[in-house]
Design a protein around this motif. Structure first.
Motif, PDB file in Angstrom:
ATOM      1  N   ASN A  80       3.157  -3.559  -6.616  1.00 10.14           N
ATOM      2  CA  ASN A  80       2.382  -3.312  -5.241  1.00 10.14           C
ATOM      3  C   ASN A  80       2.779  -4.743  -4.487  1.00 10.14           C
ATOM      4  OD1 ASN A  80       0.547  -2.114  -3.555  1.00 10.14           O
ATOM      5  ND2 ASN A  80      -0.742  -3.895  -4.138  1.00 10.14           N
ATOM      6  N   SER A  81       3.043  -5.817  -4.903  1.00  7.19           N
ATOM      7  CA  SER A  81       3.159  -7.002  -4.115  1.00  7.19           C
ATOM      8  C   SER A  81       4.742  -7.016  -3.561  1.00  7.19           C
ATOM      9  CB  SER A  81       3.043  -8.241  -4.694  1.00  7.19           C
ATOM     10  OG  SER A  81       1.631  -8.391  -4.959  1.00  7.19           O
ATOM     11  N   VAL A  82       5.560  -6.704  -4.292  1.00  2.44           N
ATOM     12  CA  VAL A  82       7.163  -6.765  -4.154  1.00  2.44           C
ATOM     13  C   VAL A  82       7.885  -5.374  -3.516  1.00  2.44           C
ATOM     14  CG1 VAL A  82       7.345  -8.685  -5.657  1.00  2.44           C
ATOM     15  CG2 VAL A  82       7.819  -6.447  -6.451  1.00  2.44           C
ATOM     16  N   MET A  83       7.287  -4.343  -3.974  1.00  2.66           N
ATOM     17  CA  MET A  83       7.762  -3.022  -3.398  1.00  2.66           C
ATOM     18  C   MET A  83       6.728  -2.031  -2.860  1.00  2.66           C
ATOM     19  SD  MET A  83      11.002  -3.331  -4.146  1.00  2.66           S
ATOM     20  CE  MET A  83      11.741  -1.544  -4.174  1.00  2.66           C
ATOM     21  N   SER A  84       5.913  -2.582  -2.155  1.00  4.93           N
ATOM     22  CA  SER A  84       4.661  -1.863  -1.667  1.00  4.93           C
ATOM     23  C   SER A  84       5.112  -0.431  -0.972  1.00  4.93           C
ATOM     24  CB  SER A  84       3.824  -2.629  -0.645  1.00  4.93           C
ATOM     25  OG  SER A  84       2.679  -1.894  -0.488  1.00  4.93           O
ATOM     26  N   LYS A  85       4.808   0.612  -1.714  1.00  5.96           N
ATOM     27  CA  LYS A  85       5.135   1.796  -0.928  1.00  5.96           C
ATOM     28  C   LYS A  85       3.761   2.729  -1.176  1.00  5.96           C
ATOM     29  CE  LYS A  85      10.068   1.783  -1.899  1.00  5.96           C
ATOM     30  NZ  LYS A  85      11.181   2.386  -2.664  1.00  5.96           N
ATOM     31  N   GLU A  86       3.756   3.956  -0.641  1.00  9.73           N
ATOM     32  CA  GLU A  86       2.468   4.448  -0.476  1.00  9.73           C
ATOM     33  C   GLU A  86       2.161   4.789  -1.951  1.00  9.73           C
ATOM     34  OE1 GLU A  86      -1.142   5.507   0.857  1.00  9.73           O
ATOM     35  OE2 GLU A  86       0.615   4.752   2.133  1.00  9.73           O
TER      36      GLU A  86
END
Length: 729
Positions: A80-86
């Motif tokens: 969630n911090s490095v590849m934040s997508k929906e």
């Protein structure tokens, strides 16, 4: 496929995650399964333990059961911090209330609490336990008290509701900052580019290509319209490498002001951007809710305010002590800061700037560096290609601690192609652990730099049937937002500030990896008081400021030539340039953080802004525009672990400076001194109080002398007043 297994021997040895096999849905399932198993254990726990030995066995069994939860949730949080997508954001946010409810249940579970009490109260049995286990039990008992285990049932429920709300609000705060940062894009005209360096222009062009793609994806423009845009197409964004490229070098003062205003008003009432649901990104209401809930939580537990609660687990003893430490340090820094400002004012006259504004400071500082020190960040950037810096960093820690880092990126799956993986070996070739580097800024990655120690060192119970090894080795993620390569055939070229950040995060990583503690709760950074956790990280930065260290991390990207002596001299001479103003800025942040959490009743949004204005009036020497909403983006305290603890950076800097002074006395690559630091600080983690660990290494209590000298506020002949000695020790 389980998170505990992958396709190759290397991953199995370190129990790495197969990132090709994980998905938001699978992670969500694993988190929920782990919570269910742990809850079942608690359900089956008898009301009272029989004896201390049995109680310890049950505590260890519960610790082991939580490994799966720590692991699966750690991956969710990381992605969630490095590849934040929906998809990952949705899973992360859906799980937060469930994690909060589970954590509260554990902290308030009287039968589990009684197990720890039984162990501690059997003094004869407790005395037979290893130091680390004793410390883990003592910290756990403190944790139970601070989780409301002694509260009445209705107040326990209130505590649980507060915790759940806080976890959700903090996540939303962080989301809003990320979304606001990535929503801003400013296409530039040719006449706005004057002064920006070639590397800066390359970053702006990269941002322009990403902007074109977003225009098509969001259907703001057709592909043909985008194709008609010029190439290169320069776009300014708020991603730190791009932002600094403009703020440091752009001659266009209006452009600098525009970008500055956009940056300091992110997620505020001045920010008109919305999220994917069309909702406002303004953090104002969230901030005042967080402060109010923290105060309620503190008062439920018997504290007057949240600052008291926060400091109850730190080295510092009171808000008054911390405030005194910060104000004393401000007094030491202010004369130097005024000299810094005078230098900028003299330089400003050359550019017809009558009154320096915040959007001028980086620009003018760079000009002074070039003029006074003959130092240009752009001129030295080619001497710090990332591969050379990493290689030199590994050489330095090998000299200090006898350890070796070997890259194995091709052998493991990673979450992004830019990520690199390394194994860490000891002098006897035994495997210590592993770490990932994710160092470049990109879309979908939150700003800043951090180390995440998601897998701690741990000794499996003797009767465990699931362990391939007796000891689970530590693994961590080290994350940055450095300038990415601007050419596919060339490496990333770092500024010296980025070099310092890499050394800083690697210091955290070594603290996590070099632990010899086998109890996860106090292994590595776990269990270390928050105001001491920055000691190893700030300590590591010193080797990037030493001529011998710089020789190991620098070589021209094209010629391989070392950093020339004149540039080295200039870099070292400029070490404390602007140190006074930078120190006052950090104190401003720390004092603001402390005061809003010590205030009762908790301030509303206007009160938050007023407190910040008051602190600036007391500490700052450069005026700040009324529209500045720095607090709305202060993730450290509203979405991180630094609430009423931001002072830790300066507190730990005192410790780190004093620790490094021992190397200055005995040789900065003295392996015996390195061994002592490893043995007394890095290896022991949180198994003993930080004060005990520091004094075991230094041979005495900490004092402020080295910090003042390293900051350029005094000469080596320091007036040794106990300004911060008592506070830090």
């Amino acid at each position: 496929m389980s998170l505990n297994t992958t396709q190759n021997t290397l991953s199995t040895a370190l129990q790495l995650v197969d990132f090709e096999q994980v998905s938001p849905d699978s992670l969500q399932l694993e988190v929920r399964e782990a919570i269910a198993q742990a809850n079942q254990f608690l359900d089956n726990l008898s009301d009272t333990p029989t004896d201390a030995q049995t109680a310890l066995a049950e505590v260890c069994a519960f610790d082991h059961l939580n490994l799966a939860l720590d692991r699966s949730w750690g991956i969710v949080s990381h992605l969630n911090s490095v590849m934040s997508k929906e998809d990952i954001r949705q899973v992360h946010h859906e799980l937060l209330p469930e994690l909060s409810a589970y954590g509260t249940r554990v902290g308030q579970h009287k039968a589990l609490f009684q197990r720890y009490q039984t162990i501690k109260e059997d003094s004869a049995f407790f005395a037979t336990l290893e130091t680390a286990r004793q410390r883990a039990i003592e910290l756990a008992l403190q944790g139970f008290e601070l989780s409301g285990v002694a509260l009445e049932e209705d107040k326990q429920q209130q505590y649980a509701e507060i915790q759940s709300q806080l976890s959700t609000l903090s996540a939303t705060f962080s989301d809003n900052i990320l979304d606001a940062t990535q929503a801003f894009a400013l296409p530039l005209e040719d006449n706005q580019l004057a002064g920006i360096t070639d590397s800066g222009l390359a970053l702006l062009a990269q941002a322009g290509e990403q902007y074109k793609t977003k225009l098509v994806e969001s259907q703001q423009k057709s592909q043909s319209e985008v194709d008609a845009l010029p190439t290169p197409y320069y776009v300014a964004t708020l991603d730190i490498p791009v932002y600094l490229a403009v703020m440091t070098y752009a001659d266009d003062r209006t452009l600098r002001e525009t970008l500055y205003k956009a940056y300091v008003t992110r997620a505020s009432e001045y920010d008109s951007h919305t999220n994917s649901k069309g909702e406002s990104l303004n953090n104002a209401d969230i901030m005042q809710q967080i402060l109010a809930l923290r105060e309620q939580k503190a008062q439920l537990l018997g504290f007057t305010n949240y600052a008291q609660l926060s400091l109850s687990t730190k080295m510092a003893e009171s808000s008054e002590q911390v405030a005194s430490f910060l104000r004393n340090l401000a007094d030491k820094a202010r004369p130097s800061a005024k000299q810094d400002l005078t230098q900028l004012q003299d330089e400003a006259k050359k550019y017809d700037i009558d009154e320096i504004q915040p959007w001028d400071s980086a620009f003018l500082a760079e000009k002074v560096k070039q003029d006074k020190f003959q130092l240009s960040q752009e001129q030295i950037r080619p001497y710090f290609p990332l591969p050379k810096v990493i290689d030199g960093l590994f050489t330095i820690v090998n000299k200090l601690y006898g350890i070796r880092a070997i890259e194995h990126s091709a052998d493991v799956t990673r979450w992004h192609d830019d990520v690199r993986f390394y194994q860490l070996f000891d002098a006897d070739d035994s495997l210590i652990g592993g770490f990932y580097f994710d160092l470049y800024a990109r879309q979908g990655k939150r700003g800043g730099a951090w180390m995440s120690g998601f897998q701690s060192r741990y000794q499996y119970p003797k009767d465990s049937q699931t362990a391939d090894h007796d000891i689970r080795l530590p693994v961590c993620f080290m994350v940055g937002n450095f300038t990415p390569p601007t050419d596919a055939n060339s490496p990333s070229l770092l500024t010296h500030n980025e070099v310092l950040t890499l050394f800083h995060e690697f210091g955290h990583g070594l603290h996590h990896l070099l632990t010899q503690v086998n109890i996860s709760d106090v292994a590595g950074v776990n269990g270390v008081e928050w105001d001491a956790v920055e000691l190893p990280s700030q300590f590591m930065e010193n080797w990037a400021w030493d001529s011998e260290g710089i020789a190991l991390i620098s070589a021209h990207v094209d010629t391989g030539e070392p950093l020339p002596q004149d540039k080295l001299n200039a870099l070292l001479s400029a070490k404390n340039f602007q140190s006074g103003m930078q120190t006052l800025r950090q104190i401003e942040f720390a004092l603001f953080d402390l005061l809003i959490h010590a205030d009762s009743p908790a301030p509303n949004y206007q009160g938050i802004l007023q407190t910040l204005d008051d602190v600036r009036a007391e500490v700052a020497i450069l005026p700040t525009p009324d529209y500045n909403r720095f607090a709305n983006g202060f993730s450290h305290i509203f979405a991180g672990g630094y609430a009423a603890g931001y002072y830790s950076y300066k507190w730990a800097e005192l410790l780190s400076s004093d620790a490094f002074s021992k190397f200055e006395e005995e040789g900065i690559f003295n392996s015996q001194t390195g061994k002592a630091f490893r043995d007394h600080i890095l290896s022991v983690g949180g198994s003993q109080p930080a004060k005990v660990n520091f004094e075991a290494f230094r041979g005495r209590a900490a004092n402020i002398d080295a910090l003042l000298r390293h900051s350029g506020f005094t000469t080596s002949d320091v007036d040794s007043k106990p300004t911060a000695n008592s506070e830090a020790s």
